[in-house]
Write a protein that holds these residues in place. Structure first.
Motif, short mmCIF file in Angstrom:
data_model
loop_
_atom_site.label_atom_id
_atom_site.label_comp_id
_atom_site.label_asym_id
_atom_site.label_seq_id
_atom_site.Cartn_x
_atom_site.Cartn_y
_atom_site.Cartn_z
N ASP A 248 -2.44 -30.64 63.27
CA ASP A 248 -3.71 -30.60 63.99
C ASP A 248 -3.81 -31.82 64.88
OD1 ASP A 248 -6.48 -28.80 63.27
OD2 ASP A 248 -6.73 -30.58 64.53
N GLN A 249 -4.45 -31.67 66.03
CA GLN A 249 -4.60 -32.82 66.93
C GLN A 249 -5.65 -33.80 66.41
OE1 GLN A 249 -6.18 -31.44 70.68
NE2 GLN A 249 -8.10 -30.81 69.75
N SER A 250 -6.51 -33.34 65.50
CA SER A 250 -7.60 -34.18 65.01
C SER A 250 -7.20 -34.91 63.73
CB SER A 250 -8.84 -33.31 64.76
OG SER A 250 -9.68 -33.91 63.80
N LYS A 251 -7.28 -36.24 63.80
CA LYS A 251 -6.96 -37.07 62.64
C LYS A 251 -7.93 -36.77 61.49
CE LYS A 251 -7.41 -41.78 62.26
NZ LYS A 251 -7.64 -43.03 62.99
N GLY B 43 -25.86 -19.50 66.79
CA GLY B 43 -25.33 -19.54 65.42
C GLY B 43 -24.45 -20.74 65.10
N ASP B 44 -23.57 -20.55 64.09
CA ASP B 44 -22.77 -21.65 63.54
C ASP B 44 -21.91 -22.36 64.58
OD1 ASP B 44 -23.82 -20.88 61.13
OD2 ASP B 44 -21.89 -20.42 60.19
N VAL B 45 -21.37 -21.63 65.56
CA VAL B 45 -20.41 -22.25 66.50
C VAL B 45 -21.01 -23.43 67.26
CG1 VAL B 45 -18.85 -20.29 66.86
CG2 VAL B 45 -20.89 -20.52 68.30
N ARG B 46 -22.34 -23.46 67.38
CA ARG B 46 -22.99 -24.59 68.06
C ARG B 46 -22.67 -25.92 67.38
NH1 ARG B 46 -28.97 -23.05 67.44
NH2 ARG B 46 -28.06 -22.22 65.54
N PHE B 47 -22.36 -25.85 66.09
CA PHE B 47 -22.14 -27.07 65.31
C PHE B 47 -20.66 -27.34 65.06
CE2 PHE B 47 -26.43 -25.80 64.61
CZ PHE B 47 -27.14 -26.97 64.46
N GLU B 48 -19.80 -26.42 65.48
CA GLU B 48 -18.37 -26.56 65.19
C GLU B 48 -17.66 -27.31 66.32
OE1 GLU B 48 -16.92 -23.06 62.44
OE2 GLU B 48 -17.82 -22.23 64.24
N PRO B 49 -16.50 -27.93 66.03
CA PRO B 49 -15.82 -28.70 67.07
C PRO B 49 -15.37 -27.79 68.22
CG PRO B 49 -14.52 -28.64 65.02
CD PRO B 49 -15.80 -27.94 64.74
N THR B 50 -15.78 -28.11 69.43
CA THR B 50 -15.41 -27.24 70.55
C THR B 50 -13.88 -27.25 70.74
OG1 THR B 50 -15.89 -29.07 72.03
CG2 THR B 50 -17.55 -27.37 71.86
N SER B 51 -13.24 -28.36 70.34
CA SER B 51 -11.78 -28.42 70.48
C SER B 51 -11.08 -27.36 69.63
CB SER B 51 -11.27 -29.80 70.09
OG SER B 51 -11.66 -30.08 68.76
N ALA B 52 -11.77 -26.86 68.59
CA ALA B 52 -11.19 -25.82 67.74
C ALA B 52 -11.54 -24.41 68.22
CB ALA B 52 -11.66 -25.99 66.30
N LEU B 53 -12.42 -24.33 69.23
CA LEU B 53 -12.92 -23.02 69.67
C LEU B 53 -12.52 -22.67 71.10
CD1 LEU B 53 -16.52 -23.42 68.24
CD2 LEU B 53 -14.94 -21.60 67.59
N TYR C 231 -9.54 -19.93 70.90
CA TYR C 231 -9.30 -18.78 71.81
C TYR C 231 -10.58 -18.26 72.47
CZ TYR C 231 -10.31 -16.10 67.46
OH TYR C 231 -10.84 -15.60 66.30
N VAL C 232 -11.65 -19.04 72.41
CA VAL C 232 -12.90 -18.59 73.04
C VAL C 232 -12.90 -19.05 74.50
CG1 VAL C 232 -15.43 -18.76 72.94
CG2 VAL C 232 -14.09 -18.74 70.81
N ALA C 233 -13.34 -18.15 75.40
CA ALA C 233 -13.42 -18.50 76.82
C ALA C 233 -14.53 -19.53 77.04
CB ALA C 233 -13.69 -17.25 77.65
N ASP D 56 -15.80 -31.86 61.40
CA ASP D 56 -14.53 -32.08 62.11
C ASP D 56 -13.60 -30.87 62.04
OD1 ASP D 56 -14.88 -34.80 62.97
OD2 ASP D 56 -14.71 -35.36 60.85
N THR D 57 -13.97 -29.89 61.23
CA THR D 57 -13.10 -28.71 61.07
C THR D 57 -13.90 -27.44 61.37
OG1 THR D 57 -13.66 -28.30 58.75
CG2 THR D 57 -11.86 -29.85 59.17
N LEU D 58 -13.22 -26.44 61.88
CA LEU D 58 -13.82 -25.11 61.99
C LEU D 58 -14.14 -24.63 60.56
CD1 LEU D 58 -13.96 -23.15 64.57
CD2 LEU D 58 -12.11 -21.92 63.45
N ILE D 59 -15.16 -23.81 60.42
CA ILE D 59 -15.45 -23.20 59.12
C ILE D 59 -14.54 -21.98 58.97
CG2 ILE D 59 -17.23 -22.12 57.70
CD1 ILE D 59 -19.29 -23.67 59.54
#
Ligand code: GLN
Length: 279
Positions: A144-147, A201-211, A190-192, A90-93
């Motif tokens: 944060d928007q995520s509970k 890599g790792d970003v595939r598993f991270e919340p897209t709302s944080a990226l 801030y990712v387009a 639920d959180t970015l690393i």
């Protein structure tokens, strides 16, 4: 058949090589996690046998890692600044790149002042907590928007016994009063949207709302800039992390929104990484 620590690590390293650039290190971290030892133990006791249940648990974690899952999500911890933080999917690393944002914020915060600070998109709480540890007289609100992220950050604050932080679910600064803050910091998405790195890599598993933040990765800044201007006191500071190719554009946006003394900063890897300005 039981294998020794050394044999386990060797097999695991081979298994992880195709999917990881840090196969040996990953193998050691995961075995340390399963056995609740630190990695030094393996140097001292390479011939020790790993018993069946531990070996089975280890194999399970190796499978997850071989499938690309980030080490931090498997072990649920990530080091940031001087802190060991809990992280979940639920959180970015937290990234080492972000430590420059913390350092620049600290440079602007006198040690004995009671500033009020907001961290937008606080995730696991990394930035909020690092500033809170270094500036015990300041109060820092992480929004944060995520509970679920708010819950993880709150656990981290409790674990660190920090009482000068609050985490709250919210929509950027919508719950914050006009002209009430001494500083706003943020590592927003801030990712387009069509960035090809999102499939590696790792970003595939991270919340897209944080990226992800719109077609150019600037959508979050468009929201933050006018809101920060409304909530900051006169002469108070805004610090924003950004992507490697966004600094000039973002400095321009800050100026358009009336921010003064704007400047860009590079991270410890030499990439342009943070912009600073005051209202
Ligand atoms: N630095 C992160 C990355 O490269 C992005 C973090 C963010 O969008 N805030 O994936």
């Amino acid at each position: 058949m039981s294998l020794t620590i050394a044999q386990n690590l060797q097999q695991a390293t081979e298994k992880l090589k195709p999917s990881s650039d840090s196969a040996r290190l990953d193998a050691e971290i995961l075995l340390a996690h399963v056995l609740k030892k630190d990695r030094i133990y393996f140097l001292t006791w390479p011939e020790e046998l790993v018993s069946q249940p531990y070996q089975a648990a280890y194999l399970e974690l190796l499978e997850r890692r071989a499938g690309g899952e980030p080490i931090a999500y498997i072990t649920e911890v990530q080091a940031f600044w001087s802190l060991q933080l809990k992280v979940t999917p639920d959180t970015l690393i937290p990234r080492p790149d972000t430590e420059i944002l913390v350092q620049e914020a600290l440079n602007l915060l006198h040690e004995d002042m009671n500033y009020t600070i907001v961290d937008l998109g606080s995730g696991s709480g990394a930035i909020t907590l690092a500033i809170a540890v270094e500036r015990p007289h300041c109060h820092i609100l992480g929004v944060d928007q995520s509970k679920q992220a708010v819950q993880v950050a709150t656990e981290n604050a409790n674990q660190l016994a920090l009482h000068n932080v609050t985490f709250q679910q919210g929509d950027w600064l919508s719950d914050v009063a006009d002209s009430s803050l001494d500083m706003v910091v943020s590592n927003p998405p801030y990712v387009a949207e069509n960035d090809p790195h999102m499939s590696e890599g790792d970003v595939r598993f991270e919340p897209t709302s944080a990226l992800l933040a719109g077609p150019e990765g600037l959508a979050a800044y468009e929201k933050i800039l006018p809101e920060a201007k409304r909530c900051l006191k006169q002469k108070a500071w805004l610090l924003l992390e950004h992507g490697y190719d966004q600094q000039n554009k973002l400095l321009e946006l800050m100026q358009q929104h009336g921010f003064k003394e704007t400047r860009g900063v590079r991270d410890y890897g030499g990439q342009t990484r943070v912009v600073i300005g005051r209202i």
